[in-house]
Design an enzyme around this catalytic site. Structure first.
Site, mmCIF file in Angstrom:
data_model
loop_
_atom_site.group_PDB
_atom_site.id
_atom_site.type_symbol
_atom_site.label_atom_id
_atom_site.label_comp_id
_atom_site.label_asym_id
_atom_site.label_seq_id
_atom_site.Cartn_x
_atom_site.Cartn_y
_atom_site.Cartn_z
ATOM 1 N N LEU A 94 -10.092 51.533 0.037
ATOM 2 C CA LEU A 94 -9.403 50.845 1.123
ATOM 3 C C LEU A 94 -7.979 50.616 0.638
ATOM 4 C CD1 LEU A 94 -11.996 48.117 2.244
ATOM 5 C CD2 LEU A 94 -11.489 50.289 3.371
ATOM 6 N N ASP A 95 -6.983 50.877 1.480
ATOM 7 C CA ASP A 95 -5.621 50.697 1.017
ATOM 8 C C ASP A 95 -5.337 49.212 0.762
ATOM 9 O OD1 ASP A 95 -4.357 49.409 3.362
ATOM 10 O OD2 ASP A 95 -4.596 51.339 4.351
ATOM 11 N N ARG A 96 -4.245 48.947 0.100
ATOM 12 C CA ARG A 96 -3.945 47.590 -0.369
ATOM 13 C C ARG A 96 -3.967 46.569 0.761
ATOM 14 N NH1 ARG A 96 0.594 44.465 -0.907
ATOM 15 N NH2 ARG A 96 1.864 46.120 -0.019
ATOM 16 N N ASP A 97 -3.491 46.935 1.940
ATOM 17 C CA ASP A 97 -3.368 45.982 3.036
ATOM 18 C C ASP A 97 -4.603 45.928 3.938
ATOM 19 O OD1 ASP A 97 -0.785 45.190 2.277
ATOM 20 O OD2 ASP A 97 0.066 46.971 3.220
ATOM 21 N N THR A 98 -5.645 46.704 3.609
ATOM 22 C CA THR A 98 -6.879 46.714 4.398
ATOM 23 C C THR A 98 -7.933 45.855 3.705
ATOM 24 O OG1 THR A 98 -6.415 48.920 5.274
ATOM 25 C CG2 THR A 98 -8.687 48.160 5.378
#
Length: 232
Positions: free
Chosen positions: A101-105
């Site tokens: 999951l990307d950093r902001d997800t």
């Protein structure tokens, strides 16, 4: 397998450190009798500082990942492994994230040291559904569901169209999207392709597995039934 090697593989310390723990009497059997480094015991019968050992190889766990954490061991900033017991990072085989999951997800993130299981989960042939909830910068137009379901949407810089995806409108700027792929920043790029921008993104479920009431930043081990439900 000798106990000193078993505990070292589980991440409790190097073999030298684990040997010292035996001398300190930290490793016992279920009745509290001290064990020795060259003893052989069933995994379930061993205690470390009075607690059962972590699961053997084949462990899989679920984390409710907060936004702001990166799925990496080495990047700068806050890393998802910091949310797990430190010894989990020392296991052999290594404990890896199942996809990213990307950093902001935020949301459901799996970890396992079972390589075949990891590849089965992420394989396109398994078609494990990835469910995301997005809040958007602009109101939905109304045609996004058809565009995503058509199986013809091309993302910028790619040559293969996306597999069909299902959009459920939850509000003017709130939607749930179900995918069976896991391309780089896919949800954000899909909404960008229809002229919108994702402000927040959360994954509440993967396959038949959901976060339930697991608090943000917390984790739990999965059971065999959980794993079966993942593919159900």
């Amino acid at each position: 397998m000798k106990l000193v090697r078993l505990l070292a593989n589980l991440g409790y310390g190097s073999r030298k450190q684990v040997a010292s723990m035996f001398r300190e009497g930290l490793v016992t059997d279920a009745s509290g009798d001290v064990l020795y480094a060259d003893d052989k015991m069933e995994h379930a019968d061993v205690r470390f500082d009075g607690e059962p050992l972590d699961p053997p190889q084949g462990m899989i766990l679920m984390l409710n990942k907060p936004a702001g954490y990166t799925c990496s061991r080495k990047d700068v900033g806050r890393l998802v492994y910091e949310l797990l017991p430190p010894r989990f990072s020392q296991r052999n085989p290594v404990l890896s994230t199942v996809g990213r999951l990307d950093r902001d997800t935020s949301g459901l993130l799996l970890f396992t040291d079972d390589g075949p299981l990891l590849h089965r989960i992420i394989s396109p042939r398994s078609s494990v559904a990835k469910i995301y909830e997005a809040t958007l910068a602009s109101d939905l137009r109304g045609d996004e569901g058809g565009v995503f379901a058509a199986g013809t949407l091309m993302l910028d810089g790619e040559t293969d169209p996306l597999e069909p995806a299902t959009l459920e409108v939850l509000g003017p700027r709130h939607a749930r999207l179900t995918l069976t792929e896991g391309r780089y920043h896919q949800v954000r790029r899909m909404f960008a392709a229809v002229g919108n921008h994702v402000e927040t993104l959360h994954r509440p479920a993967l396959g038949g597995l959901s976060l339930g009431d697991l608090p943000t930043g917390q984790w739990r081990l999965l059971t065999a039934d959980d794993v079966r439900g993942l593919f159900g």
